[in-house]
Design an enzyme around this catalytic site. Sequence first.
Site, PDB file in Angstrom:
ATOM      1  N   THR A 211       0.842  -1.199   0.000  1.00  0.00           N
ATOM      2  CA  THR A 211       0.000   0.000   0.000  1.00  0.00           C
ATOM      3  C   THR A 211       0.873   1.243   0.000  1.00  0.00           C
ATOM      4  O   THR A 211       2.076   1.172  -0.253  1.00  0.00           O
ATOM      5  CB  THR A 211      -1.015  -0.046   1.173  1.00  0.00           C
ATOM      6  N   ASN A 212       0.295   2.400   0.261  1.00  0.00           N
ATOM      7  CA  ASN A 212       1.067   3.646   0.255  1.00  0.00           C
ATOM      8  C   ASN A 212       0.586   4.534   1.396  1.00  0.00           C
ATOM      9  O   ASN A 212      -0.335   4.174   2.124  1.00  0.00           O
ATOM     10  CB  ASN A 212       0.942   4.341  -1.108  1.00  0.00           C
ATOM     11  N   ARG A 213       1.165   5.710   1.533  1.00  0.00           N
ATOM     12  CA  ARG A 213       0.926   6.535   2.726  1.00  0.00           C
ATOM     13  C   ARG A 213      -0.248   7.494   2.597  1.00  0.00           C
ATOM     14  O   ARG A 213      -0.440   8.363   3.442  1.00  0.00           O
ATOM     15  CB  ARG A 213       2.205   7.328   3.055  1.00  0.00           C
ATOM     16  N   SER A 214      -1.076   7.330   1.586  1.00  0.00           N
ATOM     17  CA  SER A 214      -2.199   8.262   1.433  1.00  0.00           C
ATOM     18  C   SER A 214      -3.178   8.136   2.603  1.00  0.00           C
ATOM     19  O   SER A 214      -3.576   7.039   2.972  1.00  0.00           O
ATOM     20  CB  SER A 214      -2.927   7.967   0.116  1.00  0.00           C
TER      21      SER A 214
END
Length: 401
Positions: A211-214
Amino acid sequence: MPNILADKKIVLGVTGSIACYKAVDLASKLKQAGALVEVILTESAQQFLSPLSFNSITHQPVVTSLFDTNSEAGINHVALARRADIVVVAPATANTIAKIANGQADDALGTTVLATEAPIMVCPAMDGNMYESPATQANIATLKERGIHLAGPEVGHLASGQTGIGRLIEPQQIASHIRLILGRNGDLAGKKIVVSAGGTRESLDPVREITNRSSGKMGYAIAEAALDRGASVVLVSTPTNLSSPVGATVVLVKDAADMYQAIITESKDADGLVMAAAVADWQPVASSGQKAKKSNKKTWAIELTQTPDIIASVSTKGLIKVGFAAETESVLQNAEAKIKSKNLDIVVANDVSSEQIGFGSDNNEVTIIDRLGRVEETGLLSKYDIAWQILDRTLEFMKAT
Ligand code: C5P
């Protein structure tokens, strides 16, 4: 700065439920947001709270009687009803709901509700059995038939000690409902806007994902601003810690493939698409149905394949497309290239290498670039204010097509 509650005249009717302490918090939130709040307390509400509790917050006289010749209500019993932009009854007891349904005007609140031409919102709070009783249900049905807005109640802990339906919704939620009603004739009324938010999560196995940090904050702010301007909003979001914007249809998705399906479906009859989500560009070629075991291997090479580009795949027919470009270098050049490669109307470019802005922050600083070559820097603003500017430009393109 855009503020939908600024200078709005809100009449807050408070009735004799133990939940009326929450009305103090509500009055405070509305006042802080710039509204002029005028409170009417019923006689039973005065058993729980003194007028001073509200007066100190609203800095306005509190109406406690129809017959006090020292108060404006005593001299002109419909003055508040006339100047209100909205009349909110929170909390509303079963008794007050019954009185409103029957058109009774034996106190200042009843008179105001009967005389006003402004929208009325009622937020019930009572014991679960009282709420579910046929009499209350019939009264609530009558209110709805007459166009009165109902918000809540919710299920939760009740003053009786039991858990059930009848709890007043939280002040923040009530404030959001007020905004929704006040904004419904805004400049985006009649427009459907699809907004994506959050970071997609691509499964490697049942317990691991990429996933990512959004945080989703930018997309949620766009949804909120669009609702405040009267749009019908579909928010396609991955799970986040943020509360769903009141009035939006929320479609929860997990990975890029789910988001693709939801966006394609929802965009068919939409006027605008704002892709604020951080969609994974890569997904694992294979996701194991079982948890991958730690083996003697020293490394685990994961093969990734590109996800479909959602915004590029959506037809531009009758749809204004707004993309984001989260970059750590060459922000402007990359953004301009994106307008062409994805056939966008607008690109919102931000430099996510800075900690003060971008992922997780409440503020942002972006450059809004459009297909006509205009470049506008917003400076450091709240994500809500930035959302407003993005929507200004989106609306401009909508009007031009
Ligand atoms: O190409 P890049 O990922 O930098 O583009 C970002 C923009 O494209 C964002 O608006 C994002 O939501 C969107 N996007 C998309 N589908 C993808 C990847 C990104 O719609 N698979």
